[in-house]
Design a protein around this motif. Structure first.
Motif, mmCIF file in Angstrom:
data_model
loop_
_atom_site.group_PDB
_atom_site.id
_atom_site.type_symbol
_atom_site.label_atom_id
_atom_site.label_comp_id
_atom_site.label_asym_id
_atom_site.label_seq_id
_atom_site.Cartn_x
_atom_site.Cartn_y
_atom_site.Cartn_z
ATOM 1 N N VAL A 169 60.883 49.185 32.708
ATOM 2 C CA VAL A 169 59.454 48.928 32.949
ATOM 3 C C VAL A 169 58.907 49.862 34.020
ATOM 4 O O VAL A 169 57.817 50.430 33.869
ATOM 5 C CB VAL A 169 59.249 47.450 33.331
ATOM 6 N N LEU A 170 59.634 50.043 35.103
ATOM 7 C CA LEU A 170 59.171 50.933 36.163
ATOM 8 C C LEU A 170 59.161 52.394 35.709
ATOM 9 O O LEU A 170 58.384 53.204 36.216
ATOM 10 C CB LEU A 170 60.040 50.773 37.409
ATOM 11 N N GLU B 36 63.563 54.321 43.365
ATOM 12 C CA GLU B 36 63.829 55.057 44.590
ATOM 13 C C GLU B 36 63.206 56.448 44.558
ATOM 14 O O GLU B 36 62.854 57.000 45.599
ATOM 15 C CB GLU B 36 65.340 55.153 44.820
ATOM 16 N N SER B 37 63.076 57.026 43.363
ATOM 17 C CA SER B 37 62.381 58.300 43.187
ATOM 18 C C SER B 37 61.813 58.336 41.780
ATOM 19 O O SER B 37 62.389 57.728 40.867
ATOM 20 C CB SER B 37 63.329 59.486 43.409
ATOM 21 N N PRO B 38 60.670 59.011 41.562
ATOM 22 C CA PRO B 38 60.058 59.033 40.224
ATOM 23 C C PRO B 38 60.986 59.584 39.154
ATOM 24 O O PRO B 38 60.914 59.182 37.984
ATOM 25 C CB PRO B 38 58.838 59.929 40.422
ATOM 26 N N GLY B 39 61.858 60.503 39.521
ATOM 27 C CA GLY B 39 62.754 61.111 38.542
ATOM 28 C C GLY B 39 64.083 60.404 38.387
ATOM 29 O O GLY B 39 64.981 60.928 37.711
ATOM 30 N N TYR B 40 64.224 59.240 39.007
ATOM 31 C CA TYR B 40 65.511 58.539 38.966
ATOM 32 C C TYR B 40 65.912 58.225 37.524
ATOM 33 O O TYR B 40 65.104 57.741 36.721
ATOM 34 C CB TYR B 40 65.441 57.240 39.763
ATOM 35 N N SER C 244 61.999 46.371 51.657
ATOM 36 C CA SER C 244 63.450 46.448 51.469
ATOM 37 C C SER C 244 63.799 47.203 50.199
ATOM 38 O O SER C 244 62.986 47.337 49.281
ATOM 39 C CB SER C 244 64.055 45.043 51.410
ATOM 40 N N ALA C 245 65.021 47.719 50.177
ATOM 41 C CA ALA C 245 65.582 48.324 48.966
ATOM 42 C C ALA C 245 66.576 47.321 48.393
ATOM 43 O O ALA C 245 67.596 47.010 49.026
ATOM 44 C CB ALA C 245 66.269 49.639 49.288
ATOM 45 N N LYS D 35 69.062 50.498 42.821
ATOM 46 C CA LYS D 35 68.164 49.794 43.740
ATOM 47 C C LYS D 35 66.710 50.103 43.413
ATOM 48 O O LYS D 35 66.392 51.159 42.870
ATOM 49 C CB LYS D 35 68.444 50.193 45.197
ATOM 50 N N VAL D 36 65.841 49.159 43.748
ATOM 51 C CA VAL D 36 64.397 49.405 43.714
ATOM 52 C C VAL D 36 63.820 49.068 45.077
ATOM 53 O O VAL D 36 64.380 48.258 45.832
ATOM 54 C CB VAL D 36 63.689 48.584 42.620
#
Length: 456
Positions: free
Chosen positions: A278-279, A425-429, A142-143, A446-447
């Motif tokens: 953290v992410l 949602e994307s590495p560059g978010y 899920s997102a 969102k994650v």
């Protein structure tokens, strides 16, 4: 930081803005960046125009220290800032809006209920609540809207630990009421006509319904819990029954539902920003996972003292609160004429105190834009420089629940990253933020839950 009475007062500069709006748009986009820029250009005292009104700002480390001083306590009061909320609830007073002896009385009444003692011996319960919410709302694949997810988690935690009830079904109503009250009556960023909106009236009725339910339940079981074992709302009800002049009946809804209002935006915004930070930093994620796995994977019971075994998590939370403060400014009213840094502030003026300006200054934090856990380790301890770090406010109104929140957030976030494999949602978010009613991540943040790392 004051000057002698005989010294001539300086002319206080006004930040240049645009017609009609003044600095409102810049302040609305990024209040911390605006205040740091204004501080650099004009010094520790300046005025800003917001939608036709002019406000005095005192900012920086000296302003933060001023809040803690006896002079600061005498010169600044909170009552006017919160009075609109008090009136809307039909109350006589609230903890955040009182000053002097009245504030001390309420603070002492609620001190134990908001303290770290409230979590003592109840960490297994805190972790069980966290596991339950993660299993229900953070499903693999899920997102998850992070701020909303944290609001539900915080409400259930605060509900069960501080009040004995977790009104999940009231969360949307509490949040909507809080949003309108803060925007319209406290920060005054929105017109009063909004309080006539049917959805606000419905939310307000629902929160009052919750307050009535809580009050009835507490009255029914009053006296059954030993004083040393009572939770926050049991202490409040005992005070109401024993000393109704301290907590009159008309104050019960605001006071009993206060823990939800206090935590819904503040703790939820901080933990949501923590997840993003953290992410965004894989090396930090690895540290947090390692210490969380060591703590929860040992099989030994976890207690409140085990928070010290989570240094990376604690430092990451501190760094999150530095870079994403939920209280960029404190707003007070001048109780009397006073001078700060050679500038005169007149009695009755609304004053913005930029206590978090040092968070973003290299004089206090090396490479302030960098997310760096080591800045809190000895011997650096950058946060201990006088006036440098103010995540929980300053002065007599410093957050009463900060020690509880520190433990709550550290254990909850360690559990989250122990249990779940999350990704942006994307590495560059890049995190989108909001400023109203309080600064924090956008509700759209969102994650993705990639999967489970560990079972509960």
């Amino acid at each position: 930081m004051t000057v002698t009475e005989s010294a001539p007062a300086k002319l206080t500069p006004t930040v240049r803005g645009i017609p009609l709006f003044g600095s409102a748009l810049e302040m609305g986009r990024d209040p911390a960046a605006f205040l740091v820029r204004a501080y650099r250009e004009h010094g520790p005292v300046f005025r800003m125009k917001l939608l036709g009104r002019t406000y005095t700002v005192i900012a920086g480390a000296d302003a933060a220290e001023f809040m803690n001083s006896r002079e600061g306590r005498e010169c600044l009061r909170s009552k006017e800032f919160w009075q609109g909320m008090v009136d809307e609830y039909g109350s006589t007073r609230t903890l955040t809006g009182e000053d002097g002896e009245s504030h001390k009385e309420l603070r002492e009444l609620m001190r134990r209920g908001y303290s770290r003692d409230a979590i003592k011996g109840r960490v297994p319960e805190l972790l069980e609540i966290t596991d339950r919410v993660l299993e229900r709302d953070w499903r693999p694949g899920s997102a998850v809207p992070v701020v909303q997810g944290m609001q539900y988690l915080v409400t259930e935690q605060l509900g069960e630990l501080l009040t004995g009830t977790a009104p999940r079904e009231y969360v949307p109503d509490i949040r909507l009421l809080t949003l309108y009250v803060l925007n319209v009556l406290v920060t005054r960023q929105r017109p009063r006509i909004l309080l006539q909106h049917p959805k606000y009236k419905k939310a307000k009725a629902r929160v009052f319904e919750l307050g009535d339910r809580m009050a009835a339940d507490l009255r029914a079981r009053a006296g059954q819990t030993p004083p040393e074992e009572r939770n926050l709302v049991e202490d409040i009800m005992a005070a109401h029954l024993e000393r109704p002049g301290v907590i009159p009946a008309e104050d019960l809804t605001l006071t009993l539902t206060g823990p939800y209002v206090a935590g819904l935006d503040t703790v939820a915004n901080t933990t949501a920003a923590f997840v993003y930070a953290v992410l965004k930093h894989p090396e930090v994620l690895a540290q947090i996972r390692a210490e969380a796995d060591a703590l929860f994977g040992s099989g030994a019971p976890v207690t409140e003292d085990d928070v010290r075994r989570l240094p990376a998590t604690r430092y990451a939370l501190m760094e999150t609160m530095r870079l994403y403060p939920v209280a960029v400014t404190l707003i007070r009213t001048a109780a009397k004429d006073f001078e700060f840094a050679g500038h005169t502030v007149r009695a009755g003026e609304m004053v913005y105190i930029g206590t978090c300006v040092p968070h973003f200054m290299e004089e206090y934090f090396a490479e302030p834009e960098k997310f760096d856990l080591t800045r809190y380790e000895k011997p650096r301890s950058e946060h201990l420089k006088p006036g440098a770090y103010s995540p929980y406010g300053r002065g007599p109104h410093t957050c009463l629940g900060k020690s509880f929140a520190d433990a709550q957030m550290a254990l909850s976030m360690a559990r989250l990253f122990h249990r779940l494999d999350l990704e942006l949602e994307s590495p560059g978010y890049v995190l989108k933020t909001k400023t109203a009613p309080t600064p924090g991540p956008s509700m759209a943040f969102k994650v993705r839950v990639k999967g489970l790392r560990r079972k509960g």
